[in-house]
Scaffold this motif. Structure first.
Motif, short mmCIF file in Angstrom:
data_model
loop_
_atom_site.label_atom_id
_atom_site.label_comp_id
_atom_site.label_asym_id
_atom_site.label_seq_id
_atom_site.Cartn_x
_atom_site.Cartn_y
_atom_site.Cartn_z
N GLU A 13 0.84 -1.19 0.00
CA GLU A 13 0.00 0.00 0.00
C GLU A 13 0.88 1.24 0.00
OE1 GLU A 13 -3.10 0.08 2.91
OE2 GLU A 13 -3.60 -2.02 2.56
N ILE A 14 0.61 2.15 -0.94
CA ILE A 14 1.37 3.40 -1.05
C ILE A 14 0.37 4.53 -1.16
CG2 ILE A 14 3.03 4.72 -2.42
CD1 ILE A 14 4.18 2.09 -3.42
N ALA A 15 0.60 5.57 -0.38
CA ALA A 15 -0.29 6.73 -0.41
C ALA A 15 -0.16 7.48 -1.73
CB ALA A 15 0.05 7.67 0.75
N MET A 16 -1.25 8.08 -2.16
CA MET A 16 -1.23 8.94 -3.34
C MET A 16 -0.74 10.32 -2.91
SD MET A 16 -4.73 8.21 -5.52
CE MET A 16 -5.55 9.50 -4.65
N SER A 17 0.13 10.91 -3.71
CA SER A 17 0.52 12.29 -3.43
C SER A 17 -0.26 13.26 -4.31
CB SER A 17 2.03 12.50 -3.60
OG SER A 17 2.41 12.31 -4.94
N LYS A 18 -0.78 12.74 -5.44
CA LYS A 18 -1.54 13.61 -6.34
C LYS A 18 -2.41 12.77 -7.25
CE LYS A 18 -0.82 17.62 -9.29
NZ LYS A 18 0.18 18.50 -9.88
N GLU A 19 -3.58 13.29 -7.59
CA GLU A 19 -4.47 12.66 -8.56
C GLU A 19 -4.82 13.72 -9.60
OE1 GLU A 19 -8.80 10.41 -8.80
OE2 GLU A 19 -8.29 11.58 -7.03
N ILE A 20 -4.62 13.39 -10.86
CA ILE A 20 -4.91 14.33 -11.94
C ILE A 20 -6.02 13.73 -12.79
CG2 ILE A 20 -3.97 15.58 -13.92
CD1 ILE A 20 -1.16 15.06 -12.62
N LYS A 21 -7.23 14.25 -12.60
CA LYS A 21 -8.38 13.75 -13.36
C LYS A 21 -8.37 14.36 -14.76
CE LYS A 21 -11.30 13.24 -9.32
NZ LYS A 21 -12.48 13.71 -8.61
N HIS A 22 -8.94 13.64 -15.71
CA HIS A 22 -9.08 14.16 -17.07
C HIS A 22 -9.89 15.45 -17.00
CE1 HIS A 22 -10.28 14.56 -21.23
NE2 HIS A 22 -9.33 13.67 -21.54
N PRO A 23 -9.47 16.50 -17.69
CA PRO A 23 -10.18 17.78 -17.60
C PRO A 23 -11.61 17.73 -18.14
CG PRO A 23 -8.45 17.88 -19.26
CD PRO A 23 -8.29 16.58 -18.53
N ASN A 24 -11.93 16.75 -18.97
CA ASN A 24 -13.27 16.64 -19.53
C ASN A 24 -14.05 15.48 -18.91
OD1 ASN A 24 -12.85 18.81 -21.26
ND2 ASN A 24 -11.88 17.48 -22.77
N TYR A 25 -13.65 15.05 -17.71
CA TYR A 25 -14.35 13.97 -17.03
C TYR A 25 -15.80 14.37 -16.79
CZ TYR A 25 -15.85 10.88 -13.26
OH TYR A 25 -16.55 10.01 -12.47
N ASN A 26 -16.72 13.45 -17.12
CA ASN A 26 -18.15 13.69 -16.96
C ASN A 26 -18.68 12.72 -15.92
OD1 ASN A 26 -20.96 13.74 -17.19
ND2 ASN A 26 -20.92 14.07 -19.39
N THR A 27 -19.13 13.23 -14.76
CA THR A 27 -19.61 12.36 -13.69
C THR A 27 -20.92 11.66 -14.04
OG1 THR A 27 -20.73 14.22 -12.63
CG2 THR A 27 -18.52 13.72 -11.87
N GLY A 28 -21.65 12.16 -15.04
CA GLY A 28 -22.92 11.55 -15.43
C GLY A 28 -22.76 10.42 -16.43
N THR A 29 -21.59 10.26 -17.01
CA THR A 29 -21.33 9.19 -17.98
C THR A 29 -19.99 8.55 -17.65
OG1 THR A 29 -20.09 10.54 -19.55
CG2 THR A 29 -22.49 10.59 -19.75
N ASP A 30 -19.51 7.69 -18.52
CA ASP A 30 -18.17 7.14 -18.33
C ASP A 30 -17.17 7.79 -19.29
OD1 ASP A 30 -19.01 5.99 -20.68
OD2 ASP A 30 -18.63 3.94 -20.07
N GLU A 31 -17.54 8.91 -19.87
CA GLU A 31 -16.63 9.59 -20.79
C GLU A 31 -15.45 10.17 -20.03
OE1 GLU A 31 -18.20 12.03 -24.09
OE2 GLU A 31 -20.14 11.64 -23.13
#
Length: 70
Positions: free
Chosen positions: A15-33
């Motif tokens: 187990e390793i902690a995350m230091s940063k998460e970079i989400k896709h700038p066009n991530y759509n929470t209503g779909t899987d796009e």
């Protein structure tokens, strides 16, 4: 993050902690796009994990070409 663990109910792997998460700038929470992100770990893994290549034949899609990965 659980590294080298195939069953999340087990204690295997590392187990390793995350230091940063970079989400896709066009991530759509209503779909899987664009439902993917880069995860930067707080330290390198000590496990010998083989590098996974998405394109084993060294080819890359050209700009503007639709592609899918899992």
């Amino acid at each position: 993050m659980a590294i080298g663990r195939h069953d999340l109910t087990s204690n295997g792997g590392e187990e390793i902690a995350m230091s940063k998460e970079i989400k896709h700038p066009n991530y759509n929470t209503g779909t899987d796009e664009n439902d993917f992100a880069l995860v930067i770990l707080s330290k390198p893994t000590t496990l010998d994990i083989p590098f996974v290549k998405l394109n084993s034949d060294e080819s890359f899609p050209s700009a503007g070409t639709m592609s899918r990965s899992m």
